[in-house]
Design an enzyme around this catalytic site. Structure first.
Site, mmCIF file in Angstrom:
data_model
loop_
_atom_site.group_PDB
_atom_site.id
_atom_site.type_symbol
_atom_site.label_atom_id
_atom_site.label_comp_id
_atom_site.label_asym_id
_atom_site.label_seq_id
_atom_site.Cartn_x
_atom_site.Cartn_y
_atom_site.Cartn_z
ATOM 1 N N VAL A 90 0.910 -0.577 0.067
ATOM 2 C CA VAL A 90 -0.072 0.037 0.244
ATOM 3 C C VAL A 90 0.926 1.091 0.160
ATOM 4 O O VAL A 90 2.115 1.388 0.654
ATOM 5 C CB VAL A 90 -0.940 0.365 1.353
ATOM 6 C CG1 VAL A 90 -1.941 -1.570 1.396
ATOM 7 C CG2 VAL A 90 -0.083 -0.110 2.626
ATOM 8 N N GLU A 167 11.069 -3.749 -2.966
ATOM 9 C CA GLU A 167 10.955 -3.341 -4.423
ATOM 10 C C GLU A 167 11.791 -2.348 -4.427
ATOM 11 O O GLU A 167 11.697 -2.115 -4.386
ATOM 12 C CB GLU A 167 9.405 -3.469 -4.473
ATOM 13 C CG GLU A 167 9.157 -3.789 -6.506
ATOM 14 C CD GLU A 167 9.659 -5.212 -6.671
ATOM 15 O OE1 GLU A 167 9.650 -6.037 -6.197
ATOM 16 O OE2 GLU A 167 10.856 -5.173 -7.172
ATOM 17 N N ALA A 170 12.235 -0.506 -11.021
ATOM 18 C CA ALA A 170 12.360 0.905 -11.409
ATOM 19 C C ALA A 170 10.958 1.151 -12.328
ATOM 20 O O ALA A 170 10.589 0.525 -13.646
ATOM 21 C CB ALA A 170 12.748 2.024 -11.946
ATOM 22 N N LYS A 222 17.400 -1.056 2.007
ATOM 23 C CA LYS A 222 16.239 -0.312 0.327
ATOM 24 C C LYS A 222 16.199 1.370 0.721
ATOM 25 O O LYS A 222 16.187 2.456 -0.089
ATOM 26 C CB LYS A 222 14.563 -0.224 1.414
ATOM 27 C CG LYS A 222 13.669 -0.073 -0.035
ATOM 28 C CD LYS A 222 13.735 -0.459 -2.033
ATOM 29 C CE LYS A 222 12.241 1.018 -2.204
ATOM 30 N NZ LYS A 222 12.461 0.346 -3.976
ATOM 31 N N GLY A 273 16.080 17.252 -12.723
ATOM 32 C CA GLY A 273 15.517 16.892 -11.356
ATOM 33 C C GLY A 273 14.715 15.637 -11.122
ATOM 34 O O GLY A 273 14.276 15.310 -12.100
ATOM 35 N N CYS A 278 9.558 7.925 -4.987
ATOM 36 C CA CYS A 278 9.808 7.053 -4.133
ATOM 37 C C CYS A 278 10.855 7.998 -3.050
ATOM 38 O O CYS A 278 11.595 8.357 -1.930
ATOM 39 C CB CYS A 278 10.438 5.891 -5.276
ATOM 40 S SG CYS A 278 9.356 4.857 -4.176
ATOM 41 N N PHE A 340 7.052 11.789 -14.982
ATOM 42 C CA PHE A 340 8.315 12.118 -14.425
ATOM 43 C C PHE A 340 9.945 11.330 -15.080
ATOM 44 O O PHE A 340 10.989 11.365 -14.669
ATOM 45 C CB PHE A 340 8.414 11.414 -12.632
ATOM 46 C CG PHE A 340 8.886 10.467 -12.409
ATOM 47 C CD1 PHE A 340 7.064 9.026 -12.557
ATOM 48 C CD2 PHE A 340 9.732 9.507 -11.922
ATOM 49 C CE1 PHE A 340 8.130 7.848 -12.135
ATOM 50 C CE2 PHE A 340 10.132 8.457 -11.495
ATOM 51 C CZ PHE A 340 8.987 7.277 -12.052
ATOM 52 N N ARG A 348 3.724 11.550 -10.322
ATOM 53 C CA ARG A 348 3.862 12.132 -8.855
ATOM 54 C C ARG A 348 5.247 12.490 -8.436
ATOM 55 O O ARG A 348 6.167 11.904 -9.068
ATOM 56 C CB ARG A 348 3.582 10.657 -8.112
ATOM 57 C CG ARG A 348 2.160 10.163 -7.782
ATOM 58 C CD ARG A 348 2.355 8.837 -6.602
ATOM 59 N NE ARG A 348 3.260 7.582 -7.994
ATOM 60 C CZ ARG A 348 3.234 6.497 -6.935
ATOM 61 N NH1 ARG A 348 2.906 6.593 -6.190
ATOM 62 N NH2 ARG A 348 3.408 5.491 -7.817
HETATM 63 C C1 UDX Z 1 13.255 4.089 -8.074
HETATM 64 C C2 UDX Z 1 14.529 3.411 -7.907
HETATM 65 O O1 UDX Z 1 15.526 3.306 -8.804
HETATM 66 C C3 UDX Z 1 14.102 1.559 -7.727
HETATM 67 O O2 UDX Z 1 14.601 0.887 -7.524
HETATM 68 C C4 UDX Z 1 12.922 2.198 -6.459
HETATM 69 O O3 UDX Z 1 12.650 0.736 -6.885
HETATM 70 C C5 UDX Z 1 11.794 3.596 -6.864
HETATM 71 O O4 UDX Z 1 12.864 4.439 -7.034
HETATM 72 P P1 UDX Z 1 12.211 5.081 -9.982
HETATM 73 O O5 UDX Z 1 11.284 6.461 -9.106
HETATM 74 O O6 UDX Z 1 10.669 3.863 -10.864
HETATM 75 O O7 UDX Z 1 12.976 4.184 -9.503
HETATM 76 O O8 UDX Z 1 12.664 5.776 -11.507
HETATM 77 P P2 UDX Z 1 14.382 6.307 -11.764
HETATM 78 O O9 UDX Z 1 14.741 5.843 -12.555
HETATM 79 O O10 UDX Z 1 14.910 5.585 -10.360
HETATM 80 O O11 UDX Z 1 14.616 7.484 -11.874
HETATM 81 C C6 UDX Z 1 14.124 7.970 -11.026
HETATM 82 C C7 UDX Z 1 14.514 9.932 -11.046
HETATM 83 O O12 UDX Z 1 15.568 9.976 -11.636
HETATM 84 C C8 UDX Z 1 13.693 9.921 -12.663
HETATM 85 O O13 UDX Z 1 12.616 11.112 -12.566
HETATM 86 C C9 UDX Z 1 14.262 10.090 -13.523
HETATM 87 O O14 UDX Z 1 14.161 11.139 -14.722
HETATM 88 C C10 UDX Z 1 15.588 10.701 -12.619
HETATM 89 N N1 UDX Z 1 16.729 10.447 -13.505
HETATM 90 C C11 UDX Z 1 17.618 9.131 -13.288
HETATM 91 C C12 UDX Z 1 17.798 11.141 -13.513
HETATM 92 O O15 UDX Z 1 17.729 12.467 -13.893
HETATM 93 N N2 UDX Z 1 19.143 10.391 -14.414
HETATM 94 C C13 UDX Z 1 19.472 9.664 -14.283
HETATM 95 O O16 UDX Z 1 20.719 9.330 -14.974
HETATM 96 C C14 UDX Z 1 18.821 8.333 -13.463
HETATM 97 P P1 ADP Z 2 3.016 2.041 -4.933
HETATM 98 O O1 ADP Z 2 3.450 3.121 -5.806
HETATM 99 O O2 ADP Z 2 3.556 1.954 -3.269
HETATM 100 O O3 ADP Z 2 2.434 0.847 -5.743
HETATM 101 P P2 ADP Z 2 0.280 3.791 -5.509
HETATM 102 O O4 ADP Z 2 -0.204 4.156 -4.436
HETATM 103 O O5 ADP Z 2 0.444 3.281 -6.871
HETATM 104 O O6 ADP Z 2 1.460 3.039 -4.609
HETATM 105 O O7 ADP Z 2 -0.355 2.022 -5.085
HETATM 106 C C1 ADP Z 2 -0.798 1.680 -3.893
HETATM 107 C C2 ADP Z 2 -2.305 1.353 -3.447
HETATM 108 O O8 ADP Z 2 -2.834 0.789 -1.849
HETATM 109 C C3 ADP Z 2 -3.452 2.130 -3.981
HETATM 110 O O9 ADP Z 2 -4.431 1.250 -5.161
HETATM 111 C C4 ADP Z 2 -4.582 2.095 -2.508
HETATM 112 O O10 ADP Z 2 -6.262 1.977 -3.105
HETATM 113 C C5 ADP Z 2 -4.022 1.229 -2.028
HETATM 114 N N1 ADP Z 2 -4.259 0.616 -0.954
HETATM 115 C C6 ADP Z 2 -3.897 1.122 0.529
HETATM 116 N N2 ADP Z 2 -4.945 1.089 1.412
HETATM 117 C C7 ADP Z 2 -5.210 -0.317 1.803
HETATM 118 C C8 ADP Z 2 -5.651 -1.231 2.454
HETATM 119 N N3 ADP Z 2 -5.620 -1.175 3.428
HETATM 120 N N4 ADP Z 2 -6.365 -2.121 1.592
HETATM 121 C C9 ADP Z 2 -6.096 -2.876 0.364
HETATM 122 N N5 ADP Z 2 -6.143 -1.647 -0.481
HETATM 123 C C10 ADP Z 2 -5.202 -0.239 0.174
#
Ligand code: UDX
Ligand code: ADP
Length: 478
Positions: A90, A167, A170, A222, A273, A278, A340, A348
């Protein structure tokens, strides 16, 4: 032996992760549940282009496994009661009020999951933390689960093991990351529980990549991985600003430092940026933890990574303002890319949100294109005033002037009368724009701003448009 797995949360993490699990472990059923019926309906939609998440390769897997050993439903209690293993996936956004506001994670959704599990689980259940959580959240979950059993007599008692299995996928490459992970981390104290999860992963992951640690190391690893990655992006972005004023080229600097095997060549691309759900959240979590444990120097170090990122986003606005003669009022600016990063519809923390708000604030008119982000999402990101700042934003909302270009393909009409085009996301189609043609549609003197270094330099230059690129300086003679 694990037979039934339940995943609470059908989001960017839960959906793709369980889909790949289902594809790799065909003898086990994976039931993804969510409180949001619209999201579940989207996961069940016949038309696979309507899945709630765009992720290359995901639709094919859902098509193969859905209705076989992969289900999506709102039957949270039923699925909990039938499961041998439950993943908590969640959302854990940053708290907006109370102690730790702006830094600590809001664990209300995790706590609510733990309470539901304590009420509905039967027999022995392995509970796996999948969401990114602050260190020692496992303890909170354990306390909730155990307290619910204390009043029962030993015959009726249910038992639980808690594991952390963060997890690392990316977005945009989630399926490949899940199918070919660099490592799988399983944190916990009970060997049997660890092995049960290990046995699922070993169906497709080489066992020397499956690392066992204690619960706290797994949780902290993590946060640390994301903090290091974010720091790397902020580091290269800071150097890009220096390149621009010294005449260096950040691509050459990246190539040169990337050859050092201690540094490595990945994750050194400059941009507007970092964004995504995350990086900022996890660093702020680390900052909160460090302060909480009396380590302000550690907290300041990591907080500066976030500050640099905000500065970098605003820096681009200032450059655009300066190049367009110091005023953006009524100027027409085309925004290429709102997600993003490329290959996701997720906005986000997208730098585009802040940059668009800045430009609108300066009085610009925006035309926004993104191949995957919907108009509704852009409206939500730009049009809805944050509740805590309603008064100030009521004024802003009146000023918002933007239009989502409806075509998923970028057509030449998009450029009609634009004063400037800003590339904010590295979607491949933006590297193929025929600037010689589109320049004729733009108002002169037209500008192209490339914040991702993907624009075809030769084509822009031969089109007569003025060109600014991040991290590439013109050589100074003095
Ligand atoms: C990240 C982590 O990589 C992943 O391991 C974790 O589980 C979740 O967070 P994510 O947010 O999906 O994944 O994307 P990522 O590819 O890491 O990029 C994050 C941000 O950094 C993006 O906005 C991307 O554009 C930026 N970025 C990344 C750069 O600007 N330059 C780079 O060289 C790499
Ligand atoms: P992530 O990127 O971590 O997967 P998201 O916002 O995309 O986050 O997804 C989280 C999901 O968890 C949402 O769809 C939300 O409705 C669900 N969620 C949050 N709390 C509960 C709960 N108590 N029971 C079931 N689903 C939930």
């Amino acid at each position: 032996m694990i037979k039934k797995v339940c995943c609470i949360g059908a989001g960017y993490v839960g959906g793709p992760t369980m889909s790949v699990f289902a594809d790799k472990c065909k003898d086990i059923s994976f039931n993804v549940v969510d409180v949001n019926p619209d999201r579940i309906a989207a996961w069940n939609s016949k038309d696979l282009s309507k899945l709630p998440i765009f992720e290359p390769g995901l639709d094919e897997i859902v098509k193969r496994r859905r209705g076989k050993n992969l289900t999506f439903s709102t039957e949270v209690h039923k699925c909990i009661s039938e499961a041998d293993m439950i993943f908590i996936s969640v959302n854990t956004p940053t708290k907006t009020s109370g102690i730790g506001a702006g830094q600590a994670s809001d664990l209300k959704w995790v706590e609510s999951c733990a309470r539901q599990i304590s009420e509905y689980a039967k027999g022995h259940t392995i509970v796996v933390e999948k969401s990114t959580l602050p260190v020692r959240t496992g303890e909170v979950i354990k306390a909730i689960l155990e307290s619910s059993q204390s009043s029962l007599n030993s015959k009726n008692k249910n038992t639980f093991d808690i594991l952390s299995n963060p997890e690392f996928l990316a977005e945009g490459t989630a399926i490949n990351d899940l199918e070919n992970p660099d490592r799988v981390l399983i944190g916990g104290s009970n060997e049997n529980a660890i092995n049960a999860l290990h046995d699922l992963y070993k169906k497709w992951v080489n066992e020397d990549k499956i690392i066992h640690t204690n619960l706290w190391s797994s949780e902290l690893a993590k946060l640390t991985a994301n903090a290091f990655l974010a720091q790397r992006v902020s580091s290269i972005n800071s150097i890009s600003a220096l390149c621009e004023v010294t005449g260096a080229d950040v691509r050459e600097v990246s190539r040169a430092i990337g050859k050092d095997s201690r540094i490595g060549s990945k994750f050194l691309n400059v941009g507007p940026g970092f964004g995504g759900s995350c990086f900022k959240k996890d660093i702020l979590n680390l900052v909160y933890l460090a302060n909480h444990f009396g380590l302000p120097q550690v907290a300041d170090f990591w907080e500066s990574v976030v500050h640099l990122n905000s500065w970098n986003q605003n820096r681009l606005t200032n450059i655009i303002l300066e190049k367009l003669f110091g005023t953006l009022t009524e100027k027409k600016i085309g925004i290429l890319g709102f997600s993003f990063k490329a290959n996701t519809n997720d906005t986000r923390e997208s730098p585009a949100v802040q940059i668009c708000k800045n430009l609108l604030n300066e009085g610009a008119y925006l035309k926004i294109h993104d191949p995957k982000v919907s108009k509704e999402q852009i409206d939500l990101d730009l049009g809805t005033p944050p509740i805590e700042d309603l008064k100030k934003n009521e004024v802003l909302v009146k000023k918002y002037k933007y239009k989502k270009w409806e075509n998923s393909l970028l057509e030449n009409d998009f450029f009609e009368n634009l004063d400037a085009v800003i590339v904010l996301t590295e979607w491949e189609i933006y590297s193929k724009i025929e600037w010689e043609k589109v320049s004729k549609k733009m108002r002169s003197p037209g500008w192209v701003f490339d914040s991702r270094l993907i624009v075809d330099e030769e084509r822009v230059k031969s089109s007569g448009l003025s060109f600014w690129r991040v991290g590439v300086g013109t050589v100074r003679r003095n």
